[in-house]
Design a protein around this motif. Structure first.
Motif: not given
Length: 730
Positions: A163-167, A215-220, A208-213
């Motif tokens: 969630i924090e990665s997406a924000k 395994q590593n937290g990257a916002l794809i 916003w619909e977000c996809f976060v990896d």
């Protein structure tokens, strides 16, 4: 046109692709082989489009499968399991994990939507739709199913970190509600990623619909799933400059909150200026006016006008009436040429403009905009586009038809050409001129002989005739829905078959009208003749009878005969009004004689031949002409063969024929049941071909005899032996 009509047809059930999977996949050789086998088992009417994202079938249509039993979930999964190699699944577990999300009954059948899971984790975009008719046979299947998934299914980052990665990635400080999360498998650049799917609600217009990896937290990937479209106003021509002045009307545009401005674009189109930018306004009103008396000069006006007409055509007609929701397309205006076109390579609309000559500004004509936008729609559905062959004519015909059907006006492009003050093309054409016999011989105004535009008037004329006789709503539905069954290179007959297929399923009473309309345009195919019957009496001639074909353009029948299973050969051709034929080349015998089979086909004025009728059989007690043996000699001999003796039983003589595929040393003898040789009919080297020998048995007693042939090819040294029984009855 009644703009309040609404219906949902098959196209609403096509599974939309998940667009971020970028790399194309091609089908394996085993999949192509599986498709060939599927057609062999289920019929050549089936067609297939490969899915470039998954490498499996994107859609299968045009035929009928075998009948399936059980619940709709069981039937849908059984269909996939029967074709596991076609879909390139490693094992049936991929299919077992599919779940039914929706079952819908429509006029054309029951649609079953399956969602893909892998180890109970949803696969983003993995959905498949199967349609069953009322006999539980599959008539359509299509969508996205992913295979060969191999990845670590244990997230290494927590839900809160995702969630924090997406924000952070979206620079969102505050949320309006608690985020929703789910672990999913995301197809991405030809591979798969285990992701946290995070839904962040920032505001009423920011969801916003977000996809976060995982395994590593990257916002794809992220996407705002709430439309920011708002209704504002702009200057437009309701039709064209020759039919009323400039009007201020509602236009759908996008509001960009972060910039506090409105952009001239919406979910269906984005006009792009010469700098590659979108036109903006701080008020949301786009009031541009062509200066002076000319209509050419203000580019921004043309941007507003094209967006206005594309949006109305896409929503009122294509989406709400025809049930298909198009994707967005970019628009360019004031291109420096005397034309407008859909650019299939880059998927954009381009509208030309010139200050000289007969042509005007193409972006100011509503039916020109509808025409080019229809090219985009038809291309997206079936891949039909181009200017060559019948596919090009059909592409232009469809574009003319839907543009004119929406405006309820059979004349197209009234304003664009000063030489012709009424129109550039028309659809209510005379079938006596605009027919298939005149294909490549039609010239109409600016459309030269042999062009896709001129030939397209044959196709659009037939479609407009459908609209005239069936009504606009029914004709539009049948025509538009039929396009999904076409490949990217159809012929006129393919188009007619697709129309008949859908109409025959949903509106069978329209079939005679449809056939007559297209037949008047000489777009037709001969019907398979009705029941072929045979009348025989021992010692007489073969009499064939069949019902009369009544379709237009019917020209005659072809009669085929097969003697003793050596292959059907054309016996003769008879006229269109003929319903019987007597074969005087064959005398009817009994069940001990060689079999003779017959079948017939119909053909039309253009030489097209129907499929053949049922096969009827009798027995040849005698041959009265040389044509039977001549036909046998025309067969490409590939093996040694001893044909059935005729007549059999016999008295006092019988004919024995045999074939040699090469020059051979051959002995043909007759033995009694004790194994004693009675007669030698051939002994020596014989040439390749059909050979005939006659056994004269007037000096032999009644009984059973054995005919035996021994042969050895001089070229291949292959040996061949065969025997058969013959019966002498005195």
């Amino acid at each position: 046109m009644n703009t309040l009509r609404f219906r949902i047809i098959i196209l609403t059930f096509i599974v939309l692709p998940f667009l971020i999977s970028a790399q194309d996949k091609t089908p394996q050789t085993t999949q192509k082989d599986a498709w060939s086998k599927y057609q062999d088992d289920n019929g050549a009417d089936w067609k297939l489009r490969w899915n470039k994202k998954t490498g499996s079938p994107a859609s299968m249509y045009g035929g009928k499968s075998k009948e399936y039993e059980g619940s709709f979930e069981t039937k849908a999964k059984s269909f996939l399991k029967d074709n596991i190699e076609l879909f390139d699944f490693e094992n049936e577990s991929y299919i077992d994990q599919l779940i039914v999300t929706k079952t819908v009954d429509r006029k054309e059948g029951t649609f079953v939507r399956l969602k893909q899971l892998y180890n109970n984790i949803p696969v983003v975009g993995g959905e498949y739709v199967t349609r069953f008719d009322n006999t539980n046979k599959v008539t359509y299947a299509g969508g996205y199913l992913y295979n060969k998934i191999n990845l670590d299914l244990t997230p290494k980052i927590s839900e809160s970190v995702a969630i924090e990665s997406a924000k952070i990635g979206l620079n969102i400080m505050e949320l309006k509600s608690q985020p929703l999360t789910e672990v999913v498998i995301l197809p991405w650049d030809g591979n798969y990623s285990l992701c946290w799917k995070v839904l962040l609600v920032e505001s009423a217009i920011g969801k916003w619909e977000c996809f976060v990896d995982a395994q590593n937290g990257a916002l794809i990937y992220h996407e705002n799933i709430v439309s920011n479209s708002v209704t504002k106003s702009g200057n437009v021509y309701l039709t064209n400059p020759g039919n009323g002045g400039i009007t201020s009307d509602s236009i759908e545009v996008e509001y960009v909150g972060g910039k506090n401005q409105f952009e001239l674009r919406n979910n269906f189109a984005t006009p792009i200026n010469s700098s590659g930018q979108v036109i903006t306004s701080t008020t949301g009103n786009f009031y541009y006016t062509p200066p002076g008396s000319t209509v050419y000069d203000n580019t921004n006006f043309d941007y507003v006008n094209t967006l206005y007409h594309v949006f109305n055509f896409a929503t009122v007609y294509i989406r709400d009436e025809l049930g298909y929701t198009p994707s967005a397309i970019d628009i360019y205006v004031h291109q420096n040429y005397d034309n407008a076109y859909f650019d299939a390579e880059t998927s954009v609309l381009r509208f030309g403009q010139t200050l000289t000559g007969d042509y005007f500004d193409f972006a100011k004509s509503n039916d020109m905009i509808y025409h080019e936008y229809t090219h985009f729609i038809i291309y997206n559905i079936s891949g039909i586009y181009g200017f060559n062959d019948e596919k090009g004519a059909m592409s232009e015909g469809y574009a003319d038809y839907f543009a004119c059907s929406f405006t309820d006006d059979s004349n197209w492009a009234e304003w664009l050409h000063t030489t012709y003050t009424t129109h550039l093309r028309k659809l209510n054409t005379d079938p006596a001129t605009f027919n298939y016999s005149n294909y490549d011989n039609i010239s109409y105004r600016t459309s030269p002989v042999g062009s896709a535009h001129a030939n397209g008037m044959i196709w659009s004329g037939a479609l407009w005739d459908l609209r005239t006789l069936l009504g606009d709503s029914l004709a539009d539905e049948i025509i538009f829905t039929s396009v999904i069954s076409l490949t990217s290179t159809p012929t006129f007959l393919d188009g007619l078959n697709a129309i008949l297929d859908y109409a025959g399923t949903v509106y069978p009473s329209t079939i005679p009208t449809i056939k007559t309309i297209f037949c008047n345009r000489e777009i037709s195919f001969p019907e398979t003749p009705g029941l072929l019957q045979i009348s025989t009496s021992s010692g007489g001639f073969v009499q064939l009878n069949w019902p009369l074909n009544t379709e237009c353009n019917h020209s005659g029948y072809k009669i085929y005969r097969d003697y003793d299973f050596n292959g059907f050969q054309l016996l003769t051709t008879v006229g269109a009004s003929t319903t019987s034929y007597e074969d005087r080349g064959i005398t009817v015998g009994n069940k001990f004689d060689p079999k003779v089979r017959y079948k017939i086909s119909a053909f039309d004025v253009s030489g097209q031949e129907s499929s053949t009728s049922n096969v009827v059989t009798t027995y040849a007690g005698g041959i009265n002409s040389k044509d039977v043996l001549n036909n046998l000699k025309e067969i490409q001999l590939t093996k040694f063969e001893l044909f059935n003796a005729y007549p059999n039983p016999f008295n006092p003589q019988t004919n024995i024929n045999f074939s040699l595929p090469e020059k051979s040393n051959t002995i043909l003898s007759v033995y009694n049941t004790l194994g004693m040789e009675i007669k030698t009919l051939a002994n020596g080297i014989l040439e390749k071909g059909i050979h005939k020998r006659v056994l004269y048995a007037s000096q032999l007693p009644t009984g059973i005899y054995i005919v035996k042939i021994n042969s050895r090819g001089l070229e291949t040294n292959k040996k061949y032996t065969q025997t058969q029984k013959i019966i002498l009855i005195k």
